[in-house]
Write a protein that holds these residues in place. Structure first.
Motif, PDB file in Angstrom:
ATOM      1  N   ALA A  78      45.286  50.462  49.251  1.00 53.97           N
ATOM      2  CA  ALA A  78      45.388  51.867  48.859  1.00 53.97           C
ATOM      3  C   ALA A  78      45.627  51.997  47.358  1.00 53.97           C
ATOM      4  O   ALA A  78      46.331  51.179  46.747  1.00 53.97           O
ATOM      5  CB  ALA A  78      46.532  52.550  49.611  1.00 53.97           C
ATOM      6  N   LEU A  79      45.037  53.021  46.780  1.00 55.94           N
ATOM      7  CA  LEU A  79      45.341  53.346  45.390  1.00 55.94           C
ATOM      8  C   LEU A  79      46.841  53.596  45.237  1.00 55.94           C
ATOM      9  O   LEU A  79      47.492  54.152  46.124  1.00 55.94           O
ATOM     10  CB  LEU A  79      44.559  54.582  44.961  1.00 55.94           C
ATOM     11  N   ASN A  80      47.369  53.163  44.113  1.00 53.40           N
ATOM     12  CA  ASN A  80      48.783  53.348  43.775  1.00 53.40           C
ATOM     13  C   ASN A  80      49.730  52.561  44.678  1.00 53.40           C
ATOM     14  O   ASN A  80      50.926  52.843  44.738  1.00 53.40           O
ATOM     15  CB  ASN A  80      49.172  54.833  43.788  1.00 53.40           C
ATOM     16  N   SER A  81      49.196  51.575  45.380  1.00 54.73           N
ATOM     17  CA  SER A  81      50.060  50.716  46.194  1.00 54.73           C
ATOM     18  C   SER A  81      50.727  49.663  45.306  1.00 54.73           C
ATOM     19  O   SER A  81      50.366  49.486  44.138  1.00 54.73           O
ATOM     20  CB  SER A  81      49.245  50.039  47.301  1.00 54.73           C
ATOM     21  N   PHE A  82      51.682  48.973  45.894  1.00 55.86           N
ATOM     22  CA  PHE A  82      52.354  47.869  45.181  1.00 55.86           C
ATOM     23  C   PHE A  82      52.662  46.783  46.195  1.00 55.86           C
ATOM     24  O   PHE A  82      53.255  47.043  47.241  1.00 55.86           O
ATOM     25  CB  PHE A  82      53.651  48.348  44.517  1.00 55.86           C
ATOM     26  N   HIS A  83      52.246  45.537  45.863  1.00 57.59           N
ATOM     27  CA  HIS A  83      52.409  44.444  46.817  1.00 57.59           C
ATOM     28  C   HIS A  83      52.978  43.172  46.195  1.00 57.59           C
ATOM     29  O   HIS A  83      52.998  42.130  46.855  1.00 57.59           O
ATOM     30  CB  HIS A  83      51.080  44.132  47.496  1.00 57.59           C
ATOM     31  N   GLY A  84      53.476  43.253  44.960  1.00 61.08           N
ATOM     32  CA  GLY A  84      54.077  42.072  44.356  1.00 61.08           C
ATOM     33  C   GLY A  84      53.474  41.770  43.004  1.00 61.08           C
ATOM     34  O   GLY A  84      52.593  42.482  42.513  1.00 61.08           O
ATOM     35  N   ARG A  85      53.939  40.657  42.394  1.00 55.37           N
ATOM     36  CA  ARG A  85      53.576  40.363  41.011  1.00 55.37           C
ATOM     37  C   ARG A  85      52.773  39.077  40.827  1.00 55.37           C
ATOM     38  O   ARG A  85      52.534  38.671  39.688  1.00 55.37           O
ATOM     39  CB  ARG A  85      54.851  40.275  40.167  1.00 55.37           C
ATOM     40  N   THR A  86      52.411  38.378  41.895  1.00 51.46           N
ATOM     41  CA  THR A  86      51.478  37.280  41.710  1.00 51.46           C
ATOM     42  C   THR A  86      50.114  37.871  41.353  1.00 51.46           C
ATOM     43  O   THR A  86      49.862  39.065  41.573  1.00 51.46           O
ATOM     44  CB  THR A  86      51.346  36.423  42.977  1.00 51.46           C
ATOM     45  N   PHE A  87      49.220  37.041  40.830  1.00 50.01           N
ATOM     46  CA  PHE A  87      47.940  37.581  40.381  1.00 50.01           C
ATOM     47  C   PHE A  87      47.138  38.131  41.555  1.00 50.01           C
ATOM     48  O   PHE A  87      46.455  39.159  41.431  1.00 50.01           O
ATOM     49  CB  PHE A  87      47.154  36.498  39.647  1.00 50.01           C
ATOM     50  N   PHE A  88      47.207  37.467  42.707  1.00 54.32           N
ATOM     51  CA  PHE A  88      46.494  37.957  43.878  1.00 54.32           C
ATOM     52  C   PHE A  88      47.093  39.293  44.331  1.00 54.32           C
ATOM     53  O   PHE A  88      46.376  40.260  44.588  1.00 54.32           O
ATOM     54  CB  PHE A  88      46.579  36.912  44.988  1.00 54.32           C
ATOM     55  N   THR A  89      48.429  39.383  44.408  1.00 52.52           N
ATOM     56  CA  THR A  89      49.041  40.597  44.948  1.00 52.52           C
ATOM     57  C   THR A  89      48.917  41.790  43.996  1.00 52.52           C
ATOM     58  O   THR A  89      48.742  42.921  44.447  1.00 52.52           O
ATOM     59  CB  THR A  89      50.515  40.371  45.321  1.00 52.52           C
ATOM     60  N   VAL A  90      48.977  41.565  42.688  1.00 55.19           N
ATOM     61  CA  VAL A  90      48.776  42.707  41.783  1.00 55.19           C
ATOM     62  C   VAL A  90      47.324  43.151  41.794  1.00 55.19           C
ATOM     63  O   VAL A  90      47.012  44.322  41.529  1.00 55.19           O
ATOM     64  CB  VAL A  90      49.221  42.426  40.326  1.00 55.19           C
ATOM     65  N   SER A  91      46.421  42.245  42.110  1.00 52.18           N
ATOM     66  CA  SER A  91      45.015  42.606  42.197  1.00 52.18           C
ATOM     67  C   SER A  91      44.732  43.403  43.463  1.00 52.18           C
ATOM     68  O   SER A  91      43.923  44.343  43.452  1.00 52.18           O
ATOM     69  CB  SER A  91      44.146  41.348  42.157  1.00 52.18           C
ATOM     70  N   VAL A  92      45.403  43.039  44.558  1.00 52.73           N
ATOM     71  CA  VAL A  92      45.251  43.801  45.795  1.00 52.73           C
ATOM     72  C   VAL A  92      45.890  45.174  45.648  1.00 52.73           C
ATOM     73  O   VAL A  92      45.383  46.173  46.163  1.00 52.73           O
ATOM     74  CB  VAL A  92      45.862  43.027  46.987  1.00 52.73           C
ATOM     75  N   ALA A  93      47.003  45.259  44.952  1.00 49.20           N
ATOM     76  CA  ALA A  93      47.661  46.551  44.736  1.00 49.20           C
ATOM     77  C   ALA A  93      46.774  47.456  43.882  1.00 49.20           C
ATOM     78  O   ALA A  93      46.015  46.981  43.033  1.00 49.20           O
ATOM     79  CB  ALA A  93      49.010  46.351  44.064  1.00 49.20           C
ATOM     80  N   GLY A  94      46.888  48.747  44.111  1.00 48.80           N
ATOM     81  CA  GLY A  94      46.005  49.692  43.453  1.00 48.80           C
ATOM     82  C   GLY A  94      46.573  50.300  42.198  1.00 48.80           C
ATOM     83  O   GLY A  94      46.495  51.520  42.002  1.00 48.80           O
ATOM     84  N   GLN A  95      47.141  49.470  41.312  1.00 49.42           N
ATOM     85  CA  GLN A  95      47.687  49.966  40.054  1.00 49.42           C
ATOM     86  C   GLN A  95      47.217  49.052  38.921  1.00 49.42           C
ATOM     87  O   GLN A  95      47.851  48.029  38.644  1.00 49.42           O
ATOM     88  CB  GLN A  95      49.217  50.024  40.101  1.00 49.42           C
ATOM     89  N   PRO A  96      46.120  49.402  38.257  1.00 49.99           N
ATOM     90  CA  PRO A  96      45.562  48.533  37.215  1.00 49.99           C
ATOM     91  C   PRO A  96      46.547  48.177  36.100  1.00 49.99           C
ATOM     92  O   PRO A  96      46.391  47.137  35.460  1.00 49.99           O
ATOM     93  CB  PRO A  96      44.390  49.366  36.668  1.00 49.99           C
ATOM     94  N   LYS A  97      47.564  49.010  35.870  1.00 47.19           N
ATOM     95  CA  LYS A  97      48.507  48.711  34.790  1.00 47.19           C
ATOM     96  C   LYS A  97      49.234  47.396  35.031  1.00 47.19           C
ATOM     97  O   LYS A  97      49.742  46.777  34.084  1.00 47.19           O
ATOM     98  CB  LYS A  97      49.521  49.848  34.632  1.00 47.19           C
ATOM     99  N   TYR A  98      49.300  46.955  36.277  1.00 50.34           N
ATOM    100  CA  TYR A  98      49.959  45.694  36.582  1.00 50.34           C
ATOM    101  C   TYR A  98      48.998  44.516  36.614  1.00 50.34           C
ATOM    102  O   TYR A  98      49.428  43.360  36.546  1.00 50.34           O
ATOM    103  CB  TYR A  98      50.675  45.775  37.938  1.00 50.34           C
ATOM    104  N   SER A  99      47.702  44.778  36.758  1.00 52.48           N
ATOM    105  CA  SER A  99      46.743  43.684  36.926  1.00 52.48           C
ATOM    106  C   SER A  99      45.796  43.503  35.750  1.00 52.48           C
ATOM    107  O   SER A  99      45.187  42.439  35.618  1.00 52.48           O
ATOM    108  CB  SER A  99      45.923  43.895  38.204  1.00 52.48           C
ATOM    109  N   ASP A 100      45.655  44.517  34.885  1.00 52.96           N
ATOM    110  CA  ASP A 100      44.763  44.395  33.734  1.00 52.96           C
ATOM    111  C   ASP A 100      45.365  43.461  32.690  1.00 52.96           C
ATOM    112  O   ASP A 100      46.590  43.343  32.556  1.00 52.96           O
ATOM    113  CB  ASP A 100      44.523  45.766  33.105  1.00 52.96           C
ATOM    114  N   GLY A 101      44.488  42.800  31.943  1.00 51.52           N
ATOM    115  CA  GLY A 101      44.932  41.992  30.822  1.00 51.52           C
ATOM    116  C   GLY A 101      45.233  40.548  31.148  1.00 51.52           C
ATOM    117  O   GLY A 101      45.819  39.833  30.325  1.00 51.52           O
ATOM    118  N   PHE A 102      44.840  40.097  32.329  1.00 54.92           N
ATOM    119  CA  PHE A 102      45.092  38.709  32.714  1.00 54.92           C
ATOM    120  C   PHE A 102      43.794  37.965  33.026  1.00 54.92           C
ATOM    121  O   PHE A 102      43.808  36.940  33.700  1.00 54.92           O
ATOM    122  CB  PHE A 102      46.010  38.662  33.941  1.00 54.92           C
TER     123      PHE A 102
END
Length: 407
Positions: free
Chosen positions: A137-161
């Motif tokens: 889902a958009l705006n979801s949060f599932h953790g801070r590993t690269f896989f989980t931030v990518s699954v989560a729907g918040q680009p601010k946590y996954s962009d730039g890596f």
């Protein structure tokens, strides 16, 4: 004899710590129940619960006893061996939930990482490599590993890596039509939070979850519930899926499971667990005897009618008073959530200023949270005394009054 403690101060953080956090100006040094004391002996009421972790408050006697007893027996043996506390806790979780098998790890991110890997492994072995897509889902949060931030729907946590894992799609939360238009026979899993936490305490609708379950069944996709924040009594049920009577295939749990001690798990069925055969996935610390001993004590206390019904009663106290404060001062206009996971939505004139509310609350000796920039979040101990609720809300009202008066 232990060595004397070296004096420390908040400014030391900026000298020795990686700057990925911006902690408050004070340092808590002691906690008891729902009260915390800082280095200057100032007493604060804790409505933050360590971000929905301290499910029984600070230093609950039963948890201290469980940890201390286990600390004198066995700390760590790795997963080359099993241990008694892990087996006892797993049995309690199986007895209390839909699950038939349990995997232990150390954090919510690790639990979700394991859940996503399991879903892909199941689909790969059953249907082939083409069935690997995950819908979140958009705006979801599932953790801070690269896989989980990518699954989560918040680009601010996954962009730039760098390049992100492929096969991940995001759709609006609570929008069944959008999911139906996206899901296909290539979908291996749909992952949802029963209440979106970090994006503003947004509960899933009953019809939505029922519809998602049917779509997953239709397309041979697994339904994963991320209950890292909602699990272990936080919503007034042991797990939020129980309120909805919608059963997932995999459930991730962390935060409250250890009452403050790092531990996490995924729950699943015997059939699905079989795809994690020996060597497919693992963790050195997962199922640590210390964490599992504490988790067992947490579950014994929380999974009782007294505590779970108490969570629902405390929700009404919070909701009623927060609605009154919102109406009087015009700072927020909607109270969302269930149990003791509560969000106060800021009004249009205060959007983006949740951080200012937190700062004002701290000046009144109250610890609260935010869920994004527009929502003030409350996630206190599930057994917080009503006197602490009343006093904490009095402090919160003083903070709100000061903010509004200052414009």
């Amino acid at each position: 004899m232990s060595a004397p403690h070296v004096p420390v101060k908040r400014a030391d953080f900026d000298q020795v710590m990686v700057p990925n956090y911006a902690p408050a100006a004070f340092i808590p040094v002691r906690g008891e129940g729902s009260r915390v004391w800082d280095q200057s002996c100032r007493e604060l009421i804790d409505f933050s619960g360590g971000i929905a972790v301290n499910v029984l408050g600070h230093c609950h006697p039963r948890l201290v006893e469980a940890l201390t007893e286990q600390a004198g027996q066995l700390w760590h043996v790795s997963n080359v061996f099993t241990n008694e506390p892990a087996l006892r806790l797993a049995q309690k979780l199986v007895n209390a939930t839909f699950a038939e098998r349990v995997f232990f790890c150390n954090s919510g991110a690790e639990a979700n990482e394991a859940a996503f890997k399991l879903a892909r492994r199941v689909a790969h072995d059953r249907f082939g490599p083409e069935k690997h897509e995950i819908i979140s889902a958009l705006n979801s949060f599932h953790g801070r590993t690269f896989f989980t931030v990518s699954v989560a729907g918040q680009p601010k946590y996954s962009d730039g890596f760098g390049p992100k894992p492929q096969g991940i799609t995001h759709v609006p939360f609570n929008d069944l039509a959008a999911l139906e238009a996206t899901i296909s026979d290539k979908t291996c899993a749909v992952v949802l939070e029963p209440i979106q936490g970090e994006s503003g305490i947004r509960p899933a609708e009953q019809a939505y979850l029922e519809g998602v379950r049917k779509l997953c069944d239709k397309h041979n996709a697994l339904l994963i519930f991320d209950e890292v924040q909602t699990g272990v009594g936080r919503t007034g049920d042991l797990f939020a899926y129980m309120h909805h009577h919608v059963v997932p295939d995999i459930l991730s749990s962390a935060k409250s499971l250890g009452g403050g001690f790092p531990i996490a798990s995924i729950l699943t069925t015997q059939e699905l667990a079989g795809y994690f055969s020996v060597g497919v996935h693992g963790t050195t610390y997962g199922g640590n005897p210390l964490g599992c001993a504490v988790g067992g004590a947490v579950l014994d206390i929380v999974n009782t009618p007294e505590v779970l019904n108490g969570v629902k009663a405390r929700h009404e106290i919070f909701k009623t008073r927060l609605q009154q404060i919102g109406a009087q001062y015009g700072l927020f206009d909607e109270i969302r959530g269930r149990g003791l996971l509560i969000g106060a939505q800021l009004t249009e004139g205060w959007l983006g200023k949740a951080g200012q509310v937190l700062a004002a609350a701290e000046k009144e000796a109250l610890m609260v949270l935010q869920a994004g920039p527009d929502v003030v979040r409350f996630a206190p101990s599930l057994v917080i005394d009503e006197a602490d609720i009343d006093e904490g809300l009095n402090r919160f009202e003083r903070a709100v009054a000061r903010l509004v008066n200052q414009g």
